[in-house]
Design an enzyme around this catalytic site. Structure first.
Site: not given
Length: 228
Positions: A8-9, A87-88, A90, A115, A22, A14-15, A60
């Protein structure tokens, strides 16, 4: 023996800001770069050097791949970028602060959006500042306006089967540098995790997950490389 390494990156901007990201393209932070480089050093120290790599078309993940490969001394190996490892999406949550969104809509609703297996967030409005339908990297692609985890799996797994599996069957050590949800799709498939259980699985940033496989690609072992 074929081997699949999932990464995973590293931490993105934004994390750090606790925002829904997303498909929006944000960079890694200095911490994220350090995480990626540390992953590459670990691959080298453990003698687990990838021979081919895959990533998404998001900065990323691409930078994480390159930092890791550089630190491992194998920046030269073949790599493929594909949007299906993104990524998914959002949807209408893109760019929103997660805590503020929970305060506005309630923790229960946000938990469902984040989730649940098959309930997507509200769709992104066409023309929104986060609308990527005119982004050149997605030319010819019907860019989704939102995705559930189920939707994400529906694009990741066919890509895995068509593009990654042939390398594994040839005995390659494959590194996939991608995102929490696109990697969750692969882990669900490889480890046989149920729809209910997969939504609770957390994939940490910058920590290589290794799948040792047999010639038929059955899983022999799965572990975090840092623990071996």
């Amino acid at each position: 023996m074929p081997r699949l390494i999932l990464l995973r990156h590293g931490q993105s901007q934004w994390n750090l800001e606790n925002r829904f990201t997303g498909w929006w393209d944000v960079d890694v932070t200095e911490k994220g770069e350090a995480e990626a480089r540390a992953a590459g050093v670990l691959l080298k120290e453990k003698g687990m050097l990838p021979t081919v790599a895959f990533t998404s078309v998001q900065t990323r993940a691409i930078k994480t791949l390159h930092f890791a490969l550089e630190a491992a001394g194998v920046l030269w190996i073949p790599e493929t970028k594909d949007w299906r490892l993104n990524e998914r999406h959002y949807g209408g949550l893109t760019g929103l602060d997660k805590a503020e969104t929970a305060a506005k809509h309630g923790d229960a609703q946000v938990k469902i959006w984040r989730r649940s297996f098959d309930t997507p967030p509200p769709p992104l409005e066409h023309g929104s500042e986060f609308d990527l339908s005119s982004d050149p990297r997605y030319a010819g692609i019907d860019v989704p306006q939102t995705e559930s985890l189920k939707d994400t799996i529906a694009r990741v797994l066919p890509y895995y089967e068509s593009s990654i599996v042939p390398h594994l069957k040839a005995g390659a050590t494959v590194l996939v540098a991608a995102h929490g949800n696109s990697l969750r799709a692969l882990v669900k498939h490889l480890s046989g995790i149920s729809d209910d259980e997969i939504t609770g699985l957390e994939i940490p940033t910058g920590q290589p997950i290794v799948y040792d496989l047999d010639a038929d690609l059955a899983v022999l072992d799965r572990y975090y490389l840092s623990e071996r």
